[in-house]
Write a protein that holds these residues in place. Structure first.
Motif, PDB file in Angstrom:
ATOM      1  N   MET A  91       0.817  -1.212   0.000  1.00 38.83           N
ATOM      2  CA  MET A  91       0.000   0.000   0.000  1.00 38.83           C
ATOM      3  C   MET A  91       0.854   1.268   0.000  1.00 38.83           C
ATOM      4  O   MET A  91       1.952   1.261   0.530  1.00 38.83           O
ATOM      5  N   PRO A  92       0.299   2.372  -0.546  1.00 37.35           N
ATOM      6  CA  PRO A  92       0.921   3.674  -0.286  1.00 37.35           C
ATOM      7  C   PRO A  92       0.622   4.087   1.162  1.00 37.35           C
ATOM      8  O   PRO A  92      -0.390   3.663   1.717  1.00 37.35           O
ATOM      9  N   HIS A  93       1.508   4.867   1.761  1.00 38.94           N
ATOM     10  CA  HIS A  93       1.297   5.363   3.132  1.00 38.94           C
ATOM     11  C   HIS A  93       1.662   6.833   3.182  1.00 38.94           C
ATOM     12  O   HIS A  93       2.315   7.357   2.271  1.00 38.94           O
ATOM     13  N   ASN A  94       1.279   7.479   4.275  1.00 41.54           N
ATOM     14  CA  ASN A  94       1.670   8.880   4.507  1.00 41.54           C
ATOM     15  C   ASN A  94       1.653   9.154   5.993  1.00 41.54           C
ATOM     16  O   ASN A  94       1.466   8.237   6.802  1.00 41.54           O
ATOM     17  N   HIS A 135      -0.302   9.816  12.728  1.00 44.47           N
ATOM     18  CA  HIS A 135      -0.863   8.572  12.190  1.00 44.47           C
ATOM     19  C   HIS A 135      -0.835   8.606  10.668  1.00 44.47           C
ATOM     20  O   HIS A 135      -0.676   9.671  10.062  1.00 44.47           O
ATOM     21  N   CYS A 136      -1.011   7.460  10.078  1.00 46.22           N
ATOM     22  CA  CYS A 136      -1.121   7.397   8.625  1.00 46.22           C
ATOM     23  C   CYS A 136      -2.539   7.827   8.246  1.00 46.22           C
ATOM     24  O   CYS A 136      -3.500   7.502   8.922  1.00 46.22           O
ATOM     25  N   ALA A 137      -2.646   8.591   7.168  1.00 45.28           N
ATOM     26  CA  ALA A 137      -3.965   9.054   6.722  1.00 45.28           C
ATOM     27  C   ALA A 137      -4.184   8.708   5.256  1.00 45.28           C
ATOM     28  O   ALA A 137      -4.905   9.392   4.544  1.00 45.28           O
ATOM     29  N   ALA A 138      -3.542   7.614   4.817  1.00 47.26           N
ATOM     30  CA  ALA A 138      -3.764   7.142   3.448  1.00 47.26           C
ATOM     31  C   ALA A 138      -5.094   6.378   3.416  1.00 47.26           C
ATOM     32  O   ALA A 138      -5.516   5.802   4.419  1.00 47.26           O
ATOM     33  N   ALA A 139      -5.731   6.392   2.252  1.00 49.61           N
ATOM     34  CA  ALA A 139      -7.037   5.739   2.121  1.00 49.61           C
ATOM     35  C   ALA A 139      -6.885   4.213   2.055  1.00 49.61           C
ATOM     36  O   ALA A 139      -5.943   3.730   1.436  1.00 49.61           O
ATOM     37  N   LEU A 164      -8.518   1.804   8.081  1.00 46.07           N
ATOM     38  CA  LEU A 164      -7.751   0.562   7.981  1.00 46.07           C
ATOM     39  C   LEU A 164      -6.288   0.788   8.362  1.00 46.07           C
ATOM     40  O   LEU A 164      -5.687  -0.019   9.088  1.00 46.07           O
ATOM     41  N   HIS A 165      -5.706   1.896   7.890  1.00 49.63           N
ATOM     42  CA  HIS A 165      -4.291   2.159   8.187  1.00 49.63           C
ATOM     43  C   HIS A 165      -4.077   2.361   9.688  1.00 49.63           C
ATOM     44  O   HIS A 165      -3.082   1.908  10.243  1.00 49.63           O
ATOM     45  N   ILE A 166      -5.045   3.031  10.328  1.00 49.89           N
ATOM     46  CA  ILE A 166      -4.913   3.247  11.774  1.00 49.89           C
ATOM     47  C   ILE A 166      -5.186   1.937  12.520  1.00 49.89           C
ATOM     48  O   ILE A 166      -4.467   1.573  13.444  1.00 49.89           O
ATOM     49  N   GLY A 173      -2.288  -0.292  12.967  1.00 50.40           N
ATOM     50  CA  GLY A 173      -1.203   0.076  13.880  1.00 50.40           C
ATOM     51  C   GLY A 173      -0.357   1.277  13.481  1.00 50.40           C
ATOM     52  O   GLY A 173       0.684   1.522  14.087  1.00 50.40           O
ATOM     53  N   MET A 174      -0.828   2.046  12.468  1.00 51.45           N
ATOM     54  CA  MET A 174       0.022   3.155  11.993  1.00 51.45           C
ATOM     55  C   MET A 174      -0.226   4.440  12.779  1.00 51.45           C
ATOM     56  O   MET A 174      -0.921   5.354  12.318  1.00 51.45           O
ATOM     57  N   TYR A 175       0.356   4.510  13.976  1.00 52.12           N
ATOM     58  CA  TYR A 175       0.257   5.718  14.805  1.00 52.12           C
ATOM     59  C   TYR A 175       1.424   5.774  15.778  1.00 52.12           C
ATOM     60  O   TYR A 175       2.096   4.767  16.020  1.00 52.12           O
TER      61      TYR A 175
END
Ligand code: CU
Length: 345
Positions: A119-122, A161-165, A169-171, A174-176
């Motif tokens: 996935m892309p992330h940000n 946190h990650c805010a990719a679409a 799901l990204h949060i 565990g993306m925080y």
């Protein structure tokens, strides 16, 4: 008389000009004064430490340039004993690396997306003044790197946190993590600091069902987590990973809540928070039993430990602690103090 009135008016004017917010913790920075702060000294490359560890206190140093490296990864890890999950992370830990800067610092943030990501992330940092907290500026495809600069204008403890679409799901995966922006002059000195972040996980299988577990979208939408945990694993801060302190020491917890859904009622059984920086901001509340930490929010709690023993950290929505994993331990060693606590019979 005229002269008195003139000096009074002058004093008022001066007062207006110097108007600034002075918080309970002595912070004296306004957004405007932070904006004008020049950075000086050597550029610092922020150290990567795994939670519950945090970089050393900033203290009294001047504002400077700080380079932060984060890598988005997608990797299997343990969610509970015998239960695995494909986590999405910042720097391979849940929560991600603790970022520690001061107000006026200029941060050059590098977000790399691992080459084996799908996935892309940000990254959206709540400490940033700017569109999406940096999310659009850092949207990054697998194998690529994005860089953006920001100046820290507001002191406080903030979630990133990650805010990719799709964002939930990204949060949920565990993306925080947390970023601390210390006020001018730093935070009051304490003996121990620890980094704790709550988050929920939604799996197809029931709590403790063994093997690799898949994300369950319906449970996520319904806010029915299979796990509520501190630092990415059921009962993570127990046993060998328990936190430690000695009698007489002051302890500060940086506590965040990644959500994605639940509000935490953070409590330490057998302790009272001497001071809570409410919602991670400047306001300090004293003598607090349980503090509310919203999803996408944080708090700093401080207390002195007076008596040896095992102190249990929980989300006081208590089934989450004893059944879903939001439980940890602070082991306090040292001399007993019968004046404070003793069993009679
Ligand atoms: Cu992501």
């Amino acid at each position: 008389m005229k002269r008195i009135i003139t000096s009074f008016a002058l004093a008022l004017l001066t007062l207006q000009a110097c108007k600034q917010t002075t918080s309970d913790n002595g912070a004296k920075t306004t957004e405007n004064s932070a904006m004008d702060m020049k950075v000086s000294g050597e550029t610092e490359v922020q150290k990567k430490l795994d939670p519950p560890l945090v970089p050393a206190a900033i203290g009294n140093r001047a504002a400077k340039k700080v380079v932060v490296h984060l890598e988005a990864t997608e990797e299997e890890g343990e969610l509970a004993d015998g239960v695995t999950y494909k986590f999405w992370t910042f720097n391979s830990t849940v929560p991600g690396t603790f970022i520690r800067i001061r107000v006026g610092d200029e941060v050059e943030l590098h977000l790399k997306n691992a080459s084996n990501s799908v996935m892309p992330h940000n990254i959206d940092l709540h400490a940033v003044n700017g569109p999406g907290g940096g999310a659009e500026a850092t949207n990054v495809a697998p194998g690529k790197e994005a860089i953006f600069n920001f100046k820290a204008l507001n002191p406080g403890l903030y979630v990133y946190h990650c805010a990719a679409a799709p964002v939930p799901l990204h949060i949920a995966n565990g993306m925080y993590g947390l970023i601390l922006v210390e006020p001018e002059g730093g935070l009051p000195k304490v003996d121990r600091e620890y980094y704790i972040m709550q988050g929920e996980f939604y799996t197809k299988g029931k709590t403790d069902e063994k093997g690799l577990q898949e994300f369950d979208q319906d449970k996520g939408v319904d806010e029915r987590p299979t796990y509520v945990v501190f630092n990415g694993k059921k009962n993570k801060l127990m046993g060998a990973d328990a936190l430690e302190a000695k009698v007489g020491e002051t302890v500060r917890f940086f506590v965040g809540n990644g959500g994605p859904n639940l509000v935490s009622s953070f409590h330490v059984i057998g302790e009272i928070f001497d001071r809570v920086y409410v919602e991670g901001g400047d306001m300090i509340n004293k003598n607090v039993q349980t503090t509310v930490i919203p999803a996408g929010g944080a708090a700093m709690v401080e207390f002195k430990v007076e008596e040896p023993g095992n102190y249990i950290l929980v989300d006081h929505s208590i089934f989450r602690a004893f059944n879903k994993g939001a439980i940890g331990m602070l082991k306090v060693t040292g001399e007993k103090n019968p004046k404070i606590f003793h069993k009679v019979q």
